[in-house]
Motif scaffolding. Sequence first.
Motif, short mmCIF file in Angstrom:
data_model
loop_
_atom_site.label_atom_id
_atom_site.label_comp_id
_atom_site.label_asym_id
_atom_site.label_seq_id
_atom_site.Cartn_x
_atom_site.Cartn_y
_atom_site.Cartn_z
N VAL A 1 1.09 -1.62 0.49
CA VAL A 1 0.17 0.22 -0.11
C VAL A 1 0.60 0.95 0.12
CG1 VAL A 1 -2.02 1.02 0.82
CG2 VAL A 1 -1.80 -1.80 1.20
N LEU A 2 1.06 2.22 -0.97
CA LEU A 2 1.65 3.12 -1.07
C LEU A 2 0.38 4.71 -0.98
CD1 LEU A 2 3.65 2.38 -4.39
CD2 LEU A 2 4.28 1.80 -1.88
N ALA A 3 1.22 5.34 -0.78
CA ALA A 3 0.33 6.74 -0.82
C ALA A 3 0.78 7.80 -1.05
CB ALA A 3 -0.02 7.48 0.80
N THR A 4 0.02 8.59 -2.28
CA THR A 4 1.03 10.13 -2.87
C THR A 4 -0.48 11.43 -2.19
OG1 THR A 4 -1.00 10.05 -4.62
CG2 THR A 4 1.34 9.29 -4.74
N ASP A 5 -0.14 12.33 -1.60
CA ASP A 5 0.60 13.67 -1.36
C ASP A 5 -0.22 15.06 -2.32
OD1 ASP A 5 0.07 12.56 1.26
OD2 ASP A 5 1.96 12.04 0.77
N PRO A 6 -1.27 14.89 -2.50
CA PRO A 6 -1.48 16.40 -3.38
C PRO A 6 -1.40 17.48 -2.50
CG PRO A 6 -3.66 15.09 -3.18
CD PRO A 6 -2.52 14.20 -2.40
N GLU A 7 -1.32 18.57 -4.03
CA GLU A 7 -1.32 19.83 -3.12
C GLU A 7 -2.39 20.49 -2.53
OE1 GLU A 7 -0.36 22.88 -6.05
OE2 GLU A 7 1.10 21.88 -6.57
N ALA B 1 -5.02 12.00 0.60
CA ALA B 1 -3.87 12.18 0.01
C ALA B 1 -4.63 10.54 -0.35
CB ALA B 1 -2.93 11.17 1.01
N GLN B 2 -4.53 9.79 -1.57
CA GLN B 2 -4.68 9.35 -2.65
C GLN B 2 -4.16 8.33 -2.23
OE1 GLN B 2 -6.82 8.54 -5.01
NE2 GLN B 2 -6.23 6.43 -4.77
N VAL B 3 -4.31 6.70 -2.26
CA VAL B 3 -4.05 5.58 -1.99
C VAL B 3 -3.50 4.61 -2.87
CG1 VAL B 3 -4.83 3.43 0.04
CG2 VAL B 3 -4.41 5.22 0.65
N TRP B 4 -2.86 3.84 -3.31
CA TRP B 4 -2.79 2.84 -4.49
C TRP B 4 -2.17 2.04 -2.76
CZ3 TRP B 4 -1.77 5.45 -9.57
CH2 TRP B 4 -2.09 6.35 -8.87
N LEU B 5 -2.69 0.27 -4.39
CA LEU B 5 -2.37 -1.28 -3.25
C LEU B 5 -1.87 -1.32 -4.81
CD1 LEU B 5 -3.64 -3.57 -2.02
CD2 LEU B 5 -5.29 -3.88 -3.37
N LEU B 6 -0.90 -1.95 -4.70
CA LEU B 6 0.08 -2.91 -6.19
C LEU B 6 -0.13 -4.13 -4.90
CD1 LEU B 6 0.34 0.23 -6.05
CD2 LEU B 6 3.45 -0.41 -6.49
N LEU B 7 -0.07 -5.49 -6.27
CA LEU B 7 -0.18 -6.38 -6.22
C LEU B 7 1.14 -7.47 -6.67
CD1 LEU B 7 -4.15 -7.07 -6.95
CD2 LEU B 7 -3.21 -6.74 -4.89
N CYS C 1 -8.68 -2.89 8.09
CA CYS C 1 -8.08 -3.95 8.58
C CYS C 1 -6.88 -3.53 8.60
CB CYS C 1 -7.81 -5.65 8.07
SG CYS C 1 -6.62 -6.56 8.81
N LYS C 2 -5.31 -3.76 9.60
CA LYS C 2 -4.50 -3.38 9.70
C LYS C 2 -3.29 -4.46 8.90
CE LYS C 2 -4.28 -2.64 14.90
NZ LYS C 2 -3.92 -2.80 15.81
N PRO C 3 -1.68 -3.56 8.75
CA PRO C 3 -1.31 -4.40 7.74
C PRO C 3 -1.09 -6.01 8.09
CG PRO C 3 -0.79 -2.66 8.33
CD PRO C 3 -2.22 -2.89 9.15
N GLY C 4 -0.62 -6.93 6.74
CA GLY C 4 -0.22 -8.75 7.38
C GLY C 4 -2.10 -9.03 6.95
N TYR C 5 -3.11 -8.51 6.23
CA TYR C 5 -3.79 -9.51 6.16
C TYR C 5 -5.17 -8.86 5.30
CZ TYR C 5 -2.67 -12.20 9.71
OH TYR C 5 -2.24 -12.79 10.71
N LEU C 6 -4.00 -7.98 4.39
CA LEU C 6 -4.66 -7.31 3.18
C LEU C 6 -5.02 -7.42 1.19
CD1 LEU C 6 -2.79 -3.76 3.78
CD2 LEU C 6 -4.55 -4.48 4.91
N GLY C 7 -6.28 -6.91 1.22
CA GLY C 7 -6.27 -7.95 -0.49
C GLY C 7 -7.18 -6.83 -1.13
N PRO C 8 -7.20 -6.61 -2.21
CA PRO C 8 -8.05 -6.01 -3.22
C PRO C 8 -9.83 -6.66 -3.01
CG PRO C 8 -6.96 -7.87 -4.46
CD PRO C 8 -6.60 -7.98 -2.81
N VAL C 9 -10.37 -7.50 -2.65
CA VAL C 9 -11.44 -7.90 -2.62
C VAL C 9 -12.39 -7.28 -0.96
CG1 VAL C 9 -13.57 -9.95 -2.37
CG2 VAL C 9 -10.86 -10.11 -3.23
N GLU D 1 -0.48 3.58 8.99
CA GLU D 1 -1.84 2.36 9.99
C GLU D 1 -2.39 2.94 9.62
OE1 GLU D 1 -1.63 -0.54 14.03
OE2 GLU D 1 0.13 -0.14 12.58
N GLY D 2 -3.06 4.68 9.37
CA GLY D 2 -3.85 4.83 10.01
C GLY D 2 -4.52 5.06 8.94
#
Length: 511
Positions: free
Chosen positions: A216-222, A226-232, A268-276, A259-260
């Motif tokens: 999980v990544l994030a980008t910060d617009p002006e 933040a925009q959150v991205w999920l990379l698989l 869910c906290k990290p460790g059990y994340l998914g795209p569904v 984490e927030g």
Amino acid sequence: LELLMPVVQPAELWMESGRWEQYGPELLRMKDRHGRDFVLQPTSEEVITDIARNEIQSWRQLPVNFYHIQTKFRDERRPRFGVMRGREFTMKDAYSFDRDVASAQKSYQIMFDAYMKIFSRLGLTFRAVSADTGSIGGSQSHEFQVIADIGEDLIVYDPASNYAANIELAPAPCLIAQRQAASTSLTLTPTPGAAKCEAVAELLGVPLAQTVKSIVLATDPEKGPAQVWLLLLRGDHDLNEIKAGKVPGLNKGFRFATEGEIVEHFGCKPGYLGPVKMAKPVKVIADLTVANMHDFICGANQEDFHLTGVNWTRDLPEPDLITDLRNVVEGDQAPDGKGTLAIQRGIEVGHVFYLGTKYSEALKATFLDESGKPALMEMGCYGIGVTRIVGAAIEQNHDAKGIVWPRAIAPFEVAICAVGWGKSQAVRDAAEALYAELKAKGVDVILDDRDLRPGIMFAEWELIGPPVRITIGERGLNDGVIELLGRKQTEAARIPLSDSCAQTLALLETY
């Protein structure tokens, strides 16, 4: 043309190029007593472009190449291994200016060939590999990597061809030719304590390649949140951050999500994340291989649970983008499709870049062409890490006793150990005569007249590592012989004193 550019550079030039904001925390910024901003130079593209725009007016002055050997400073996050990655170091950097692309490519090739000759003459085992241009920029670059197990960089190459690249740049193929239809149902499966793909695969008794990891990544617009991205990626693959940084939307900078932010979007906290069934929408980017997987396993967005039998379209929508996100692995198909890839570690000691007009356009470095019209200069830049070479050479040439220097960069080519210097006039005379004879032949020789015990003297010269050691002692002189030992050899040869210069020169030729 050699010159010397300043270590402390005005921030205005870096603001002109845009790198004041872009370069990142490695750029050490400071203020003078008047509150003006400066940087401690990590490189000199801005300064040399400023020089060129003030000194070059006509196409008749091109091509030109400026260089200097100067102190650099980069505020490295993890300095390591002495001179291997220090924050302060010595670099030879050169900058070419040309009138058009064809001329600039010629300058690039000339410097590439020169670097190949330099590292060959230094006696180093190295590879020239295609590389990412990084913070320097431009459209083409090659790194010169000294092969060493301790190296920070991973070099990908095809033993059957000339292909070689830094792992950051090497394209990773899709490992699944076509996506298969679903054959199992989607199932919520307990996976207590299995927060990583390796643990999930072991718990469920399935191949690691059947799992999918979520990053999980994030980008910060002006403005705005933040925009959150999920990379698989497949469970047995690793994220290539350079490739991720070229994804549209991530190419202006990204960070790993907090984490927030993860809990807010996935429930869910990290460790059990998914795209569904995520709590809030995110941008989903799938690696090429993941996009063709079926019946895979991923996090369920519930602690201690994963989903098995996951399939695209049926259980979740197609990803927003499918692209190459991963590092290649041994056995992947080479880009030319002819062989398979191997991987080895390397230490970067040189780098050449074709910059094009990246800096000349930003700093308005123009010249008048043959028709009298202004045109942007085409640029290249080229660097050799002088201090890095020292560390790389040592890593590649050493044994349990110390350094084994290549002759070209040894502090001395020959060490003469005069045993019993203070007691024997014969030893002094023979040592000084041989020293003078070798000097006259152009040999870089040192005469050790410290009058130490032989064991201490020998151990120190093995540690320092000159290619050849000569021992002159009174007992040997009584028989008309001295001892000659190459640094890579284990036993010294007793040779006639009268032939010592010739045999020393012959032994040196092997180093």
